[in-house]
Design an enzyme around this catalytic site. Structure first.
Site, PDB file in Angstrom:
ATOM      1  N   ARG A 172      27.000 -14.771  23.223  1.00  0.00           N
ATOM      2  CA  ARG A 172      27.138 -15.779  24.268  1.00  0.00           C
ATOM      3  C   ARG A 172      26.311 -16.968  23.777  1.00  0.00           C
ATOM      4  NH1 ARG A 172      25.404 -14.201  30.341  1.00  0.00           N
ATOM      5  NH2 ARG A 172      23.345 -14.549  29.441  1.00  0.00           N
ATOM      6  N   ARG A 228      11.870  -9.527  31.074  1.00  0.00           N
ATOM      7  CA  ARG A 228      12.420 -10.613  31.914  1.00  0.00           C
ATOM      8  C   ARG A 228      13.201  -9.975  33.050  1.00  0.00           C
ATOM      9  NH1 ARG A 228      14.674 -11.848  27.130  1.00  0.00           N
ATOM     10  NH2 ARG A 228      16.714 -11.375  27.977  1.00  0.00           N
ATOM     11  N   LYS A 265      16.114 -17.835  38.420  1.00  0.00           N
ATOM     12  CA  LYS A 265      17.223 -18.799  38.286  1.00  0.00           C
ATOM     13  C   LYS A 265      18.143 -18.675  39.497  1.00  0.00           C
ATOM     14  CE  LYS A 265      19.617 -15.463  35.387  1.00  0.00           C
ATOM     15  NZ  LYS A 265      21.037 -15.302  35.288  1.00  0.00           N
ATOM     16  N   TYR A 279      44.795 -16.346  60.599  1.00  0.00           N
ATOM     17  CA  TYR A 279      45.938 -16.954  59.901  1.00  0.00           C
ATOM     18  C   TYR A 279      46.875 -15.901  59.319  1.00  0.00           C
ATOM     19  CZ  TYR A 279      43.141 -21.242  59.922  1.00  0.00           C
ATOM     20  OH  TYR A 279      42.405 -22.334  60.288  1.00  0.00           O
ATOM     21  N   CYS A 297      38.662 -16.921  57.191  1.00  0.00           N
ATOM     22  CA  CYS A 297      38.952 -18.357  57.340  1.00  0.00           C
ATOM     23  C   CYS A 297      37.836 -19.170  56.683  1.00  0.00           C
ATOM     24  CB  CYS A 297      39.038 -18.727  58.819  1.00  0.00           C
ATOM     25  SG  CYS A 297      40.174 -17.678  59.730  1.00  0.00           S
ATOM     26  N   HIS A 343      19.220 -11.123  24.615  1.00  0.00           N
ATOM     27  CA  HIS A 343      19.718 -10.570  25.881  1.00  0.00           C
ATOM     28  C   HIS A 343      20.705  -9.438  25.579  1.00  0.00           C
ATOM     29  CE1 HIS A 343      20.079 -10.760  30.142  1.00  0.00           C
ATOM     30  NE2 HIS A 343      21.251 -11.353  30.202  1.00  0.00           N
ATOM     31  N   ASP A 346      35.592 -21.002  58.153  1.00  0.00           N
ATOM     32  CA  ASP A 346      34.335 -20.998  58.916  1.00  0.00           C
ATOM     33  C   ASP A 346      34.085 -19.715  59.706  1.00  0.00           C
ATOM     34  OD1 ASP A 346      34.379 -23.902  58.436  1.00  0.00           O
ATOM     35  OD2 ASP A 346      35.943 -23.868  59.969  1.00  0.00           O
TER      36      ASP A 346
HETATM   37  C1  LIG Z   1      18.687 -14.369  29.700  1.00  0.00           C
HETATM   38  C2  LIG Z   1      18.440 -13.565  30.922  1.00  0.00           C
HETATM   39  N1  LIG Z   1      17.345 -12.799  30.980  1.00  0.00           N
HETATM   40  C3  LIG Z   1      17.048 -12.039  32.055  1.00  0.00           C
HETATM   41  C4  LIG Z   1      17.896 -12.007  33.141  1.00  0.00           C
HETATM   42  C5  LIG Z   1      17.533 -11.133  34.311  1.00  0.00           C
HETATM   43  O1  LIG Z   1      18.451 -10.090  34.439  1.00  0.00           O
HETATM   44  P1  LIG Z   1      18.289  -9.012  35.609  1.00  0.00           P
HETATM   45  O2  LIG Z   1      18.633  -9.732  36.864  1.00  0.00           O
HETATM   46  O3  LIG Z   1      19.249  -7.935  35.255  1.00  0.00           O
HETATM   47  O4  LIG Z   1      16.891  -8.554  35.599  1.00  0.00           O
HETATM   48  C6  LIG Z   1      19.063 -12.769  33.114  1.00  0.00           C
HETATM   49  C7  LIG Z   1      19.993 -12.704  34.233  1.00  0.00           C
HETATM   50  O5  LIG Z   1      21.168 -12.692  34.126  1.00  0.00           O
HETATM   51  C8  LIG Z   1      19.346 -13.579  31.985  1.00  0.00           C
HETATM   52  O6  LIG Z   1      20.427 -14.339  31.923  1.00  0.00           O
END
Ligand SMILES: Cc1ncc(COP(=O)(O)O)c(C=O)c1O
Length: 365
Positions: free
Chosen positions: A128, A213, A34, A255, A302, A157, A304
């Protein structure tokens, strides 16, 4: 020549994927890509991960899933942030599987009548997204009774996986186990269930279930400071110095004149600012790597540009030299995270704006 670039080492991605796959043994490895592969470019890194042991991919949104398919990723993709108000047709047509986090989401899929593979996201204590325990039976029954829907499993999670001693991990694990038992009592097979992210995967082999995951670790970073599994960080972010100029005692830079030279010296200007992702709050905390030596960033960040204090410039830093903001030759993502009171996850997502990604290693495409 790019003024600002993020170098992505695909060999490091391949190494990390193989290492994680070996570490989890027979458990399936879902690579989380993601947020554009945690800033590494999801399509490109996903193909390397697929070739080196990733069994499937996890994304947040449907658009991220579609982008992966367009990049040629054929393996299963699970997306877990979507709205029942969205048009699901395109995503379902390319076999994107959906996480189901509420009764509303379950109803939308039942009503859609399109063949779909889903994983039910149960809330086991993160509070969540995820189906509340009070709704577990309703969601599982709705999905079970829809002939066009296949429930592949459950997922959840962990809130505190990066604190292995935190008792909430065991509480969540217990709740997750209860949800699986309930699904099976209701007649769902739920063959593939998953709870662990990177820290869970690395510290709690007892919670791996059938799949893990993993995101952060695949990019070469440890989710818990101090651990060392032999991962290789894949990203370095650097700019080409646009100017080297003298400064005299009593003169200030940038700045607000918040930094004033106390001695004669030299400054280097690096073409990266808050529009490129460097927060103003990094002022005075960032050290930039030039020629293998760290120099303090000084004065305001800044839009840029940032300014770096070269002192007497004894190593002859010149315009066009590479200035590493983080990564090889500069501060590590871990060191920068510690210096700026954040986590390495946020550091690798920092490069934005005018940064060009440059891929190294891997199979040249
Ligand atoms: C639902 C879910 N699963 C797995 C992950 C992967 O987590 P990590 O980067 O700690 O492996 C995330 C990341 O935030 C997540 O939101």
């Amino acid at each position: 020549m790019d003024l600002l670039s993020a170098r992505i080492d695909l060999d490091a991605i391949a190494h990390n994927t193989r290492l994680l796959k070996e570490l989890v043994g027979p458990t399936q490895l879902m690579a989380v890509v993601k947020a554009d592969g945690y800033g590494h470019g999801a399509g490109r890194v996903a193909r390397v991960m697929a070739e080196n042991g990733a069994d499937s991919f996890g994304v947040a949104t449907l658009q991220e899933g579609l982008a992966l398919r367009k990049a040629g990723v054929e393996k299963p993709i699970l997306a877990w942030i979507w709205s029942p108000e969205q048009d699901l047709v395109e995503a379902l047509a390319v076999r994107i599987q959906l996480g189901v986090p509420s009764v509303r989401h379950a109803r939308a899929l039942v009503d859609a009548g399109v063949p779909t593979r889903v994983t039910v996201k149960v809330d086991t204590g993160l509070h969540r997204s995820g189906v509340d325990e009070a709704d577990w039976v309703e969601v599982l029954t709705l999905l079970r009774d829809a002939e066009h829907i296949t429930v592949t499993g459950l997922f959840s999670h962990l809130a505190c996986a990066d604190e292995p001693e935190n008792p909430s991990n065991d509480r969540q694990a217990e709740n997750f186990r209860r949800a699986i038992d309930l699904a099976r009592e209701l007649g769902l097979e739920v063959p593939v269930n998953h709870l662990c992210n990177s820290p869970g995967t690395l510290t709690r082999p007892d919670l791996h279930h059938e799949l893990v995951r993993v995101g952060l670790s695949l990019y070469g970073l440890e989710p818990i400071p101090g651990l060392d599994h032999g991962l290789k960080p894949a990203m370095s972010w650097s700019g080409r110095i646009t100017a080297v100029k003298p400064i005299r005692p009593g003169e200030s830079t940038s700045y607000g004149q918040t930094w004033t030279a106390t001695e004669e010296g030299w400054l280097a200007v690096v073409p990266a600012g808050y529009a490129d992702g460097i927060p103003r709050s990094w002022q005075g905390r960032l050290q930039v790597g030039i020629g293998g030596k760290l120099y303090p960033q000084v004065g305001r960040v800044c839009m840029d540009q940032i300014v770096v204090d070269l002192g007497a410039n004894e190593f002859g830093v010149s315009p066009d030299d590479e200035a590493v903001i983080f990564g090889e030759g500069g501060m590590s993502a871990d060191a920068l995270a510690a210096a700026t009171d954040t986590i390495n996850y946020e550091i690798i997502c920092t490069p934005t704006g005018r940064t060009t990604r440059i891929y190294e290693g891997g199979v040249q495409l």
